[in-house]
Design an enzyme around this catalytic site. Structure first.
Site, PDB file in Angstrom:
ATOM      1  N   GLU A 216       0.883  -1.174   0.000  1.00 25.12           N
ATOM      2  CA  GLU A 216       0.000   0.000   0.000  1.00 25.12           C
ATOM      3  C   GLU A 216       0.912   1.212   0.000  1.00 25.12           C
ATOM      4  OE1 GLU A 216      -3.370   0.203   0.007  1.00 25.12           O
ATOM      5  OE2 GLU A 216      -3.757  -1.952   0.012  1.00 25.12           O
ATOM      6  N   CYS A 250      -2.185   9.485   2.556  1.00 27.86           N
ATOM      7  CA  CYS A 250      -1.716   8.876   1.305  1.00 27.86           C
ATOM      8  C   CYS A 250      -2.620   9.210   0.125  1.00 27.86           C
ATOM      9  CB  CYS A 250      -1.593   7.369   1.468  1.00 27.86           C
ATOM     10  SG  CYS A 250      -3.125   6.613   2.017  1.00 27.86           S
TER      11      CYS A 250
END
Ligand code: NAD
Length: 440
Positions: A216, A250
């Site tokens: 991720e 993010c």
């Protein structure tokens, strides 16, 4: 940094593997009991975790509850509600040559012992949400919180063993040496959230054991603003989404991509939206977060010189404060456009129109998220069809990751694999193919 437990990584993995081999983690009853205990931890110690998040990141109690503790509780509830259905074997049609009495199906097998390595920016959510998936899948799990959020790491290392089955869940605190030692062990899956440079380290280490990996990662997520979009709404949503957690998210919009006329109209609206959301002096706002450490502060302060300041631009190193900042007239070759910003700086880059915007996006690494603001159907259709990104949000930044039934993950440089909800079961299980042809 020291291990929260004196046990060596090899011994931890061996101990958890022994538990897994007994079959203890496999029954759905064990899985749901662990998830309920995790839920109790979050409700009974929400304040402790919020205090740790405040110490590490200046996170407000509201933000801690919404984006970390409450987020994880919602993921647990969604999983508890749906786990039986998700785990149900799925029949597969059988070809005629096997006969009418043959049946076939897929079923989920737990993988074994998995490793979850978490980053510092949402150090509760990004550690525990994968853990929810691993426990729901019947795996034993080793978790490695980020050493860059030390208060949260310490709180999790103290609380998790008090609530969860310690023969099946272990916390290892530490930084590079501890993580390197862990990665030398054989796991059945490694789930890593963080930057791409370390992602490569993780993938290389996992290759030694042929261990599957979920990465991720991040990247520069564009926010395309179309001509004719309602710019007041766009400005308000960007001001909220970009500056949450002081931009250390993010999936935060990394930069605005639009045409020059729209940029000119958007600039003053962004300035007033930033002030409306974060106050005239965000440094005094209890809701506005801080940069995680001096290294990141210095990196971000160095980016404030790109382009022209529309709003913000101020900083205070002693307080690790960087004002929510919008920069206009930003050259695509300027430092702020070189790498993921990961902080409260929003550059506006202009291109003549949609064709050039699509080229701009496709000339760069595939982003974790792409945002499109505008109602024009052709624009919407072209962007979704002609670009690749981990996720795509029309009209609202960040929110797609709160939809538990959507997979969350990147593509290309922004990562591989995904999770959340039933996709976590896919990630942390093996989908076993079974054929049954009766003997008589
Ligand atoms: P970080 O520095 O906390 O690193 C993440 C983890 O990697 C930590 O647990 C750390 O101990 C470990 N680590 C660091 N160096 C290592 C090494 N050499 N070997 C092994 N392990 C090592 O976090 P970060 O990387 O600064 O996080 C920010 C990045 O993460 C950004 O790029 C952001 O976009 C990305 N991110 C992605 C997601 C997502 O869900 N896709 C979420 C959050 C952050």
């Amino acid at each position: 940094m020291t291990h929260s437990t004196p046990e060596r990584p090899a011994d931890i993995v061996a101990r958890l593997r022994a538990t897994f081999r007994t079959g203890r983690t496999k029954p759905v009853a064990w899985r749901t009991a662990q998830l309920r205990r995790l839920r109790e931890l979050l409700t009974e110690h929400g304040d402790d975790l919020a205090a740790a998040l405040h110490a590490d990141l200046g996170k407000s109690a509201t933000e801690a509850q919404r984006t970390e503790i409450g987020f994880t509780i919602r993921e647990i509830d969604h999983t508890l509600e749906n786990l039986d259905a998700w785990l149900r074997p799925e029949p597969a049609p059988v070809p005629a040559h096997l006969g009418a009495d043959a049946t076939a199906w897929t079923q989920y097998d737990p993988l074994g012992v998995v490793l979850v390595i978490a980053p510092w920016n949402y150090p509760v959510q990004l550690l525990l949400t994968p853990v929810v998936g691993a426990l729901a899948s019947g795996d034993a799990v080793v978790v490695k919180p980020s050493e860059m959020a030390p208060a949260t790491s310490a709180a999790l290392a103290r609380l998790l063993p008090a609530y969860l089955d310690t023969d099946a869940v272990a916390v290892v605190e530490g930084g590079v040496p501890e993580t390197t030692a862990l990665l030398a062990e054989r796991f059945d899956h490694v789930f890593y959230t963080g930057n791409g440079a370390v992602g490569r380290v993780v993938l290389r280490a996992a290759a030694e054991h042929l261990t599957p990996v979920t990465l991720e990662l991040g990247g520069k997520s564009p926010a395309f603003v179309d001509r004719g979009a309602d710019l007041k709404v766009v400005a308000e949503r960007l001001a909220r989404g970009k500056f949450l957690n002081a931009g250390q998210t993010c999936v935060a919009p990394d930069y605005v991509l639009t045409d020059p006329e729209t940029a000119a109209a958007l600039e003053p609206l962004l300035a007033s939206a930033v002030e409306a959301v974060h106050g005239a002096d965000p440094q005094t706002s209890a809701e506005y977060g801080r940069i995680v450490n001096e290294r990141h502060f210095d990196r971000l302060a160095g980016l404030l010189g790109s382009g022209r300041v529309v709003v913000g631009g101020g900083s205070d190193r002693a307080d690790k404060y960087i004002a929510p900042t919008v920069l206009a007239d930003v050259d695509p070759d300027s430092p702020v456009m070189a790498e993921e910003i990961f902080g409260p700086i929003l550059p506006i880059v202009t291109v003549p129109g949609l064709d050039e915007a699509i080229d701009f996006i496709n000339d760069r690494d595939k982003p974790l998220a792409l945002y499109v603001f505008g109602d024009d159907a052709v624009t919407r259709d072209r962007i979704v069809a002609e670009t690749s990104s981990g996720g795509l949000g029309y009209g609202l930044p960040l929110a797609h990751l709160t939809v538990s039934d959507l997979p969350f993950g990147g593509v290309g440089e922004s990562g591989m694999g995904n999770y959340h909800g039933r996709y976590s079961i896919e990630t942390f299980s093996h989908r076993k193919a079974v054929l049954d042809k009766p003997l008589s």
